[in-house]
Write a protein that holds these residues in place. Structure first.
Motif, mmCIF file in Angstrom:
data_model
loop_
_atom_site.group_PDB
_atom_site.id
_atom_site.type_symbol
_atom_site.label_atom_id
_atom_site.label_comp_id
_atom_site.label_asym_id
_atom_site.label_seq_id
_atom_site.Cartn_x
_atom_site.Cartn_y
_atom_site.Cartn_z
ATOM 1 N N ASP B 273 19.958 -0.172 -22.157
ATOM 2 C CA ASP B 273 20.505 -1.521 -22.056
ATOM 3 C C ASP B 273 19.454 -2.548 -22.442
ATOM 4 N N VAL B 274 18.224 -2.308 -21.986
ATOM 5 C CA VAL B 274 17.133 -3.220 -22.336
ATOM 6 C C VAL B 274 16.912 -3.198 -23.838
ATOM 7 N N MET B 275 16.997 -1.981 -24.416
ATOM 8 C CA MET B 275 16.810 -1.850 -25.858
ATOM 9 C C MET B 275 17.910 -2.587 -26.617
ATOM 10 N N HIS B 276 19.133 -2.466 -26.127
ATOM 11 C CA HIS B 276 20.250 -3.160 -26.752
ATOM 12 C C HIS B 276 20.003 -4.656 -26.739
ATOM 13 N N LEU B 316 19.887 -19.644 -20.199
ATOM 14 C CA LEU B 316 21.196 -19.798 -20.833
ATOM 15 C C LEU B 316 21.098 -19.584 -22.342
ATOM 16 N N TYR B 317 20.031 -20.134 -22.948
ATOM 17 C CA TYR B 317 19.875 -19.890 -24.393
ATOM 18 C C TYR B 317 19.671 -18.408 -24.647
ATOM 19 N N GLN B 318 18.817 -17.800 -23.814
ATOM 20 C CA GLN B 318 18.509 -16.390 -24.050
ATOM 21 C C GLN B 318 19.739 -15.515 -23.940
ATOM 22 N N PRO B 383 16.454 -11.191 -17.936
ATOM 23 C CA PRO B 383 17.427 -11.553 -18.976
ATOM 24 C C PRO B 383 18.361 -10.417 -19.391
ATOM 25 N N SER B 384 17.853 -9.182 -19.510
ATOM 26 C CA SER B 384 18.745 -8.114 -19.986
ATOM 27 C C SER B 384 19.804 -7.791 -18.936
#
Lengths: 211, 526
Positions: B273-276, B316-318, B383-384
């Protein structure tokens, strides 16, 4: 579910109303649609499929030919609900099927199907069913016609000398193994997407298209 | 309407097909292979032993959660004769309305493009890419000139589309009848009345403990709160998705909410998921999209101006910029009445090999879109993980709030339900507001489109969203809207214009949502 359908004629809808059809201001709440097979043909029904258009309840009657050739009407489905709440949209435009197993009698040797549509709610201007299709039972023991050229194939033991070619038995068994492998590969194919949104690194777009 | 046996087999086949493509499938396979070394696995009872091992080590539970997730998002198996558009939306006139609405949005976006001379998408030059990578964690400090950009549409434009929805087969003659509807929505969708909702929402009844009511400071915690929290911890330990969803109906304790929501949504934060997420971030760095500017503008106009959410601007941007690049979101269009916009690269219009979806996730943000993400920032700081939870919430619930469909959780149904509840239980108020030109939906619509985000205080909003997840439906949003009107009914009966009605309902930040919902559902005289 078979995709075979039997060619049939859908007769124009008949209204059932009390009073004079022309002068009565209220809309009819019952329609009858007859679906007939070509003269002389009968069918063993597996499924009757149609698309609903605001019909709340449907009853189905079948004209069956019995052993002596006499025809008799019987009800095979009584007040089947298509719209759980006739005043509201639920189920109003759904695709539906009535299956053999749901019917009260065996739908065999049928020459004609009568659909009785009811819509008790006055909320709708019109109602009917569309795309009526009758699906016959698949006949398991039907003989498939074998084309003539198949029987002309040489028998295995008549094969002449191989002249250095490999033994056909080993070739066919290895081909069978390869085929089995490709089948396994096919069934294991994933539906996961790769995630790329560009085409070969390019994603330069100018305008959106409307079609 | 197939018979039940066939329907079940078809559902099972579809779920198996989808799960085969996931990382979980390969993980379980690997686990099954590796466990063969273990002493308790006997050759004679191999299948049973491997199964027992997977159960004991928690892998069966993970699989159950994955299946449960698929059941949430899978459209019902449809009739073989039904075309795919029927699965998206069964009613033809609604499909048509959605298509026309989308055409308007596309035209608007195209004209913005040509007017401003900005391409819809372009590859960033290397210098710009490097700059963005360095600035990734503080994109909020950037002050680009956004004055030329305007939001593609605002909720009130969408409301006009919904108001004009008509079923061509519906008899809407003017005779006064028992079924005349005073509100703005004139399509006859089915909805539930209060007696039916009392059964459906039985966990919210007056005699059942709730977070949002029974955790009040004056109530001793032994009465409900301590026990509820203890059960919550157990649910998190068991890692059971279905149990978490049931639990959430009575509210999630603040300390457990993040884990419980992630469990309900089956949102993991595994390395893949982090990679995605990193892959999506790379997509943001490499290409600049016009919708990015729309996102910037939206965040600056809404979340940044909000006392509760301005601190999360960078998050929010991220999340939103990555969301726009996520092609996995395209899957949900099989059950969404909307269709992703299409374009062709390199000007090769009509050539299928050059066809692409724009934006990559097919979702064009509108004014207020960032408010779907903002409340989640209180729960997740990675973030992820934040991204993963938001995306799942979008493809399960939020997409229904801005597309035209007949779904019971769709915005059309919510609006109709709100109006019907008001007309049935507060007829005097409704009539009065209508007479003064203040149709209630014109005020409540903006609340419902955002699922109340930005209108309630955050803790109250999260209690509301607990129930959205718990009941897997947005219906509660319509109930709350009606309950708010009921609460302020006295003041509203005094007003004489739309503006004063709006003023009475302008500030909802002091409202406590659970008592309002409970009283409306269970204490209304029917």
């Amino acid at each position: 579910m078979s995709v075979n359908t039997v060619p049939c004629t859908v007769k124009p809808t008949v209204t059932l109303q009390i009073g004079d059809a022309e002068t009565d201001s209220s809309r009819p709440g019952v329609y009858v649609i007859d679906v007939t097979l070509p003269i002389g043909q009968t069918v063993n029904i597996q499924e009757i499929s149609f698309k609903n258009y605001y019909t709340a309840y449907v009853s189905v009657r079948l004209l069956r030919r019995d052993g002596e050739g006499a025809a008799k009407w019987t009800t095979c489905l009584r007040n089947h609900c298509l719209m759980p709440s006739p005043h509201t949209e639920e189920g109003s435009q759904d695709y539906c099927s009535v299956y053999r197993q749901q019917m009260l009698i065996e739908p065999d040797n049928v020459t004609s199907v009568r659909l009785i549509l009811r819509q008790p709610s006055s909320a709708w201007l019109n109602f009917s069913v569309e795309d009526i299709k009758i699906h016959p039972c698949l006949n398991e023991d039907s003989e498939w016609d074998i084309p003539d050229w198949l029987s002309d194939l040489t028998q295995v033991d008549q094969l002449c000398d191989l002249q250095g070619l490999p033994d056909p038995q080993t070739v066919s068994s290895s081909i069978q193994q390869m085929w089995a492998l490709t089948e396994v590969m096919q069934t294991n194919q994933t539906t996961a997407s790769i995630g790329r949104f560009d085409v070969d690194g390019c994603y330069d777009i100018n305008l959106l298209s409307f079609t | 309407m197939m018979d039940e046996g066939t329907e079940l087999s078809l559902t099972i086949a579809q779920i198996v097909q989808r799960l085969k493509a996931t990382h979980l499938h390969s993980q379980i396979e690997r686990q099954a292979k590796e466990c063969l070394h273990r002493p308790e696995i006997q050759l004679e009872s191999l299948k049973e032993d491997v199964r027992n091992f997977l159960k004991a080590s928690g892998w069966e539970r993970k699989l159950q959660n994955a299946v449960y997730r698929e059941l949430h998002v899978q459209p019902l198996p449809s009739h073989p004769a039904a075309p795919p558009e029927h699965a998206k939306e069964p009613l033809a006139y609604m499909r048509k309305a959605q298509v026309n609405w989308e055409k308007r949005i596309l035209k608007s976006l195209n004209s913005m493009c040509t007017e401003l001379g900005v391409p819809l998408a372009r590859k960033r030059p290397a210098v710009e890419q490097k700059e963005l990578t360095n600035k990734w964690n503080e994109m909020g400090t950037d002050e680009p000139d956004l004055s030329r950009f305007r939001p593609v549409y605002a909720p009130k434009d969408f409301l006009e589309v919904l108001i004009s929805l008509r079923n061509p087969n519906h008899d809407s003659s003017e005779e006064a009848s028992a079924k005349s509807h005073w509100g703005l929505i004139q399509v006859p969708l089915h909805d539930r009345d209060i007696p039916q909702m009392r059964e459906a929402y039985s966990e919210l009844s007056l005699t059942t403990g709730q977070l949002g009511i029974d955790d009040h400071t004056h109530v001793p915690p032994d009465l409900f709160e301590s026990e509820h929290t203890r059960i919550g911890k157990k649910v998190v330990n068991e890692q059971d998705s279905a149990a978490a969803q049931q639990y959430s109906r009575q509210g999630c304790p603040t300390g457990l909410r993040a884990d419980l929501w992630a469990l309900i949504l089956n949102s993991t934060n595994e390395p893949e998921d982090v990679m995605h997420y990193e892959q999506l971030k790379a997509g943001v760095i490499h290409h600049d999209l016009l919708v990015d500017n729309l996102i910037y503008k939206d965040v600056k106009l809404t979340a940044s101006n909000d006392d509760y959410y301005f601190v999360f601007e960078d998050f929010l941007y991220q999340v939103l910029l990555c969301f726009s690049r996520d092609t996995a979101v395209l899957e949900h269009f099989s059950y969404n009445s909307a269709t992703p916009p299409k374009s062709y690269i390199q000007g090769k219009v009509g050539v299928e090999e050059f066809a692409v979806v724009y934006p990559p996730n097919g979702v064009i943000p509108f004014h207020g879109f960032s408010m779907y993400v903002a409340p989640l920032c209180f729960l997740y700081n990675e973030p992820s993980k934040l991204y993963s939870v938001f995306r799942e919430m979008y493809v399960r619930y939020f997409f229904r709030l801005h597309s035209v469909s007949s779904s019971t959780s769709g915005i059309v149904s919510l609006c109709l339900q709100f109006e019907r509840l008001l007309q049935t239980h507060l007829p005097q108020l409704f009539y009065h507001l209508r007479e003064i030109g203040a149709q209630p939906l014109r005020i409540a619509f903006k609340w419902m489109v955002r699922a109340f985000s930005g209108y309630l205080s955050t803790d109250q909003l999260l209690l509301l969203w607990d129930r959205i997840l718990g009941y897997d439906s947005l219906e509660i949003v319509a109930v709350l809207a009606a309950a708010v009107f009921a609460f302020r009914a006295e003041n509203l009966m005094e007003v004489t214009s739309l503006t004063s009605a709006e003023a009475v309902l302008a500030d909802l930040s002091t409202l406590k949502v659970m008592p309002l919902i409970q009283i409306f559902l269970f204490a209304t005289v029917i």
